[in-house]
Design a protein around this motif. Structure first.
Motif, PDB file in Angstrom:
ATOM      1  N   LYS A 148     -63.788  29.932  80.382  1.00  0.00           N
ATOM      2  CA  LYS A 148     -65.196  29.564  80.212  1.00  0.00           C
ATOM      3  C   LYS A 148     -65.444  29.253  78.739  1.00  0.00           C
ATOM      4  O   LYS A 148     -64.780  29.825  77.871  1.00  0.00           O
ATOM      5  CB  LYS A 148     -66.094  30.719  80.655  1.00  0.00           C
ATOM      6  CG  LYS A 148     -65.948  31.012  82.136  1.00  0.00           C
ATOM      7  CD  LYS A 148     -67.257  31.461  82.741  1.00  0.00           C
ATOM      8  CE  LYS A 148     -67.192  31.220  84.234  1.00  0.00           C
ATOM      9  NZ  LYS A 148     -67.422  32.368  85.059  1.00  0.00           N
TER      10      LYS A 148
ATOM     11  N   THR B  11     -68.117  23.788  86.221  1.00  0.00           N
ATOM     12  CA  THR B  11     -68.201  25.205  86.629  1.00  0.00           C
ATOM     13  C   THR B  11     -68.872  25.406  87.984  1.00  0.00           C
ATOM     14  O   THR B  11     -68.475  26.265  88.756  1.00  0.00           O
ATOM     15  CB  THR B  11     -69.037  26.018  85.608  1.00  0.00           C
ATOM     16  OG1 THR B  11     -69.034  25.329  84.399  1.00  0.00           O
ATOM     17  CG2 THR B  11     -68.554  27.423  85.486  1.00  0.00           C
TER      18      THR B  11
ATOM     19  N   TYR C 132     -66.102  24.316  90.897  1.00  0.00           N
ATOM     20  CA  TYR C 132     -64.779  24.902  91.079  1.00  0.00           C
ATOM     21  C   TYR C 132     -64.677  26.261  90.397  1.00  0.00           C
ATOM     22  O   TYR C 132     -65.223  26.456  89.310  1.00  0.00           O
ATOM     23  CB  TYR C 132     -63.704  23.995  90.467  1.00  0.00           C
ATOM     24  CG  TYR C 132     -63.424  22.752  91.279  1.00  0.00           C
ATOM     25  CD1 TYR C 132     -62.495  22.786  92.321  1.00  0.00           C
ATOM     26  CD2 TYR C 132     -64.071  21.556  91.018  1.00  0.00           C
ATOM     27  CE1 TYR C 132     -62.229  21.654  93.073  1.00  0.00           C
ATOM     28  CE2 TYR C 132     -63.817  20.416  91.771  1.00  0.00           C
ATOM     29  CZ  TYR C 132     -62.894  20.475  92.792  1.00  0.00           C
ATOM     30  OH  TYR C 132     -62.631  19.348  93.540  1.00  0.00           O
ATOM     31  N   GLN C 133     -63.962  27.170  91.049  1.00  0.00           N
ATOM     32  CA  GLN C 133     -63.608  28.438  90.410  1.00  0.00           C
ATOM     33  C   GLN C 133     -62.410  28.165  89.512  1.00  0.00           C
ATOM     34  O   GLN C 133     -61.547  27.362  89.886  1.00  0.00           O
ATOM     35  CB  GLN C 133     -63.169  29.459  91.479  1.00  0.00           C
ATOM     36  CG  GLN C 133     -64.257  29.880  92.433  1.00  0.00           C
ATOM     37  CD  GLN C 133     -65.400  30.563  91.715  1.00  0.00           C
ATOM     38  OE1 GLN C 133     -65.185  31.316  90.770  1.00  0.00           O
ATOM     39  NE2 GLN C 133     -66.619  30.260  92.139  1.00  0.00           N
TER      40      GLN C 133
ATOM     41  N   ASP D  28     -59.615  29.670  89.065  1.00  0.00           N
ATOM     42  CA  ASP D  28     -58.266  29.764  89.654  1.00  0.00           C
ATOM     43  C   ASP D  28     -58.010  28.707  90.735  1.00  0.00           C
ATOM     44  O   ASP D  28     -56.876  28.492  91.134  1.00  0.00           O
ATOM     45  CB  ASP D  28     -57.958  31.188  90.160  1.00  0.00           C
ATOM     46  CG  ASP D  28     -59.007  31.662  91.124  1.00  0.00           C
ATOM     47  OD1 ASP D  28     -60.009  30.949  91.263  1.00  0.00           O
ATOM     48  OD2 ASP D  28     -58.825  32.731  91.736  1.00  0.00           O
ATOM     49  N   GLU D  29     -59.047  28.021  91.166  1.00  0.00           N
ATOM     50  CA  GLU D  29     -58.811  26.900  92.101  1.00  0.00           C
ATOM     51  C   GLU D  29     -58.238  25.713  91.343  1.00  0.00           C
ATOM     52  O   GLU D  29     -57.647  24.816  91.914  1.00  0.00           O
ATOM     53  CB  GLU D  29     -60.157  26.414  92.676  1.00  0.00           C
ATOM     54  CG  GLU D  29     -60.637  27.075  93.933  1.00  0.00           C
ATOM     55  CD  GLU D  29     -61.943  26.410  94.347  1.00  0.00           C
ATOM     56  OE1 GLU D  29     -61.914  25.508  95.194  1.00  0.00           O
ATOM     57  OE2 GLU D  29     -62.981  26.779  93.774  1.00  0.00           O
TER      58      GLU D  29
END
Ligand code: MSP
Length: 666
Positions: free
Chosen positions: A582, A608, A611-612, A614-615
């Motif tokens: 982030k 943001t 998508y997360q 870790d995706e």
């Protein structure tokens, strides 16, 4: 009596004055999708379509062709029924307003209105739009043009029966208030309130007979008049299901299906369906349809289809050349139901290549190729949590299935298809994440490899079930390749039993189900279809006032092009996302570390919400590598990653197969 739930859906009944074009197909395919969906969900469905065969317009067209009106419409109706066959339209009944079963009911209704004092004899003096078969007052007509379609109107002065619309207007307004779900989209209702119901003089009485031609249903006891074609036409929704019949079986049919669950129409005929139609029903003491959905228009290259613009598209050569499912998919996917949407040759071809050939076709083909290579085509067993990506895949499938079901209830076909395609894309992503080609190198990973294959096949099986309302040929093709036959393993509810149907089945890889199209070549095919259709379309249509001449449009398009030299200045590269963090103090921004083959880059991106972190790790994306670096919130950003954005969705542009980092994208 059966307690199976019923679902009655209708399309407008089309004028058989010409061959139908892709605009008419659009409504009919949409109604077909919801009819098919409801059948899959166990409903007893009644899907009605048909033709509106009376009126001055048809009489005039028949005269131009030197035929009797009946012979003229009979011929066109054969063509329309063939068209619906070609498009796999699963209608349960086809009503023609020239049929006795219909004519009798119209006369009966007319007589009831007379007996109730809803009708009086007077004289109509005003304007008439022949193509729309609609009356307009001096106040509504501007420069001698129809306020709805822009074509010239004609002056009428003739004896006519009138329906006392004014008597029911307040009840209708109240009904709208009490039933907010009655009209969709809501904007259509507001427009009608503003333009017709809440105007100074209130709702005007409607002329409901004509007496200067005779191609229509004679008014009972006054055969000098024929019933106005819109009262005649609207009645089809009742006459087709047996309303007013003396036959007990038909009466029971009416009781079973009325009120209709949804009446699908285009925005051009909303006034007739949400003002006059409900008022006629109120006068008959009948319940109103549960919903009238006035969808937007399918435009071609941004314009309404018209012969003078040369942009009318005949669905027959389009389906013959590109295949039915490509056409049905485009219509339901590209246009959010309710809004206008545009057919352009490139959007059509790109949807076909990207969504059908690349996403769906590829997932099926590459999965079956691997199952054949690693397991002789036999479906292996699912091992729970064999890879760290299994749970996420399963959860995504469940979430998207629920979304398909919810959006179909609201007739949001494009949203349902978007959700299905998210399942397909998740399948392709799962291949990249689990890298089966690496698992295949180690005998110790054999069960994991098998489980990855089984998950992919299950993903495809679920997709094949979900697409049935929209694509009518592809599901069977997929089942043949997946080795399953229609039955339990293809039933809607089987979607909820993840992994229960496939183990041990022998798959049969076939050829790719959607070919990749050559854009240049196929664009010419579509242009030719437009040219041929426009030549054939006989009815003259005046251009709308705001339409620009062709040359002017061509110039605008020219200005939007870039040449190949300009394009080649953009350095597009495949880049792998290595790390994601982030950005401090900026909720919307992520800091991505990218591997460009021989160098690393940092890119700050506003993804943001979509998508997360870790995706994203491990995804291979497309990056603009020669964008001037900038500093955002104290972080350097050395390029940009590409993504597609639609409404509140954003999807990253990734590569469809493994390819080294840094590879140039051209
Ligand atoms: N006969 C009347 C309807 C009577 S219903 C009781 C009529 N017929 S029509 O042949 O002109 O068909 C109009 C309908 O065709 C529209 O309401 C819409 O459903 C469909 N479409 C025609 N052109 C269209 C587009 N370009 N795009 C989407 N649908 C359009 O009106």
């Amino acid at each position: 009596m059966s307690d199976q739930k019923t679902f009655y859906v209708t399309t407008p009944i089309y004028y058989p004055s010409n061959k139908l074009h892709i605009g008419h197909v659009y409504t009919t395919v949409a109604a077909d999708a919801i009819a098919r969906y409801k059948r899959l969900r166990g409903y007893d469905v009644m899907y009605l379509t048909g033709t509106d065969e009376h009126g001055q317009k048809i009489q005039k067209r028949a005269e131009e062709e030197g035929k009797t009106p009946q012979a003229f419409v009979d011929e066109i109706v054969v063509g329309i029924k063939d068209l619906w066959k070609k498009l796999d339209i699963s209608y349960d009944d086809y009503i023609r307003t020239t049929e006795d079963r219909h004519k009798k009911v119209v006369q009966k209704i007319f007589q009831q209105f007379v007996d109730q004092g809803d009708i009086y004899l007077g004289e109509y003096e005003g304007w008439y739009c022949l193509p729309d078969e609609a009356f307009f007052s001096d106040r509504q007509v501007k420069d001698g043009k129809c306020p709805d379609c822009g074509r010239p109107v004609q002056k009428l002065k003739e004896k006519s029966y009138f329906f006392r619309m004014s008597k029911y207007a307040d009840r209708l307004i109240q009904y709208y208030e009490d039933h907010p779900e009655f009209v969709e989209p809501v904007s259509r209702k507001n427009e009608m309130l503003q333009n017709f119901l809440k105007t100074e003089g209130g709702l005007e009485d409607l002329s409901i007979s004509r007496n200067t031609f005779d191609w229509g249903i004679p008014v009972p006891n006054d055969p000098e008049h024929v019933v106005y074609v819109w009262l005649d036409a609207l009645t089809n929704y009742l006459s087709a299901i047996g309303y007013g019949s003396d036959d007990a079986e038909l009466q029971a049919k009416y009781e079973k299906y009325w009120p209709a669950n949804v009446q699908i129409i285009g925005k051009d005929i909303v006034r007739f369906h949400i003002i006059y139609w409900p008022i006629f029903l109120m006068a008959l003491g009948l319940p109103l349809p549960k919903k009238v959905f006035g969808h937007g228009f399918l435009l071609v290259n941004g314009d309404k289809m018209s012969k003078s613009l040369g942009n009318v598209i005949d669905p027959v050569p389009l389906v013959d050349h590109f295949g039915l499912d490509t056409v049905r998919y485009f219509m339901l996917r590209e246009v959010p139901f309710g809004e206008d949407g545009t057919f352009t040759p490139s959007s059509f071809l790109e949807r076909s290549n990207a969504d059908l050939a690349n996403d769906l076709g590829n997932l099926l083909h590459r999965t079956l190729t691997m199952v054949e290579k690693y397991f002789d085509g036999k479906v292996p067993a699912i091992v729970p949590n064999a890879t760290p990506h299994d749970e996420a895949l399963k959860a995504l499938v469940a979430e998207k299935v629920a979304r398909v079901e919810a959006t179909m209830e609201r007739l949001q076909f494009s949203h349902a298809l978007t959700a299905i395609w998210e399942i397909i894309r998740a399948g392709n992503r799962y291949i990249e994440q689990t890298t089966p080609w690496n698992l295949a190198k180690n005998e110790a990973d054999r069960d994991t490899l098998g489980s990855v294959m089984a998950n992919l096949l299950e993903n495809l099986r679920i997709v094949s079930i979900l697409i049935q309302p929209f694509l009518t040929r592809t599901p069977q093709k997929m089942w043949a390749q997946l080795g399953i036959s229609e039955g339990e393993a293809t039933a809607w509810d089987s979607i909820h039993q993840y992994g229960a149907y496939l183990e041990g089945i022998q798959t049969k890889k076939g050829t790719p189900i959607f070919p990749r199209l050559d854009l240049e070549k196929e664009r010419e095919v579509i242009d030719q279809i437009m040219i041929n259709t426009s030549k054939k379309h006989a009815a003259p249509e005046a251009p709308k006032k705001e339409q620009k001449p062709q040359e002017e449009k061509a110039k605008v398009e020219e200005n939007n092009y870039i040449d190949i030299e300009q394009f080649s200045k953009v350095d597009l590269r495949v880049a792998e996302i290595l790390e994601v963090d982030k950005v401090k103090g900026a909720d919307r921004l992520l800091k991505l570390q990218l591997d460009l083959g021989d160098e690393r880059r940092q890119v700050v991106s506003g993804i943001t919400e979509y998508y997360q972190p870790d995706e994203l790790v491990g995804q291979k994306v497309i990056m603009v590598a020669n964008l001037k670096p900038v500093t955002l919130r104290k972080e350097r950003s050395e390029g940009m990653i590409l993504a597609a954005k639609e409404g509140d969705r954003l999807v990253l542009s990734t590569v469809s197969a493994d390819i080294p980092n840094g590879t140039r994208v051209k």
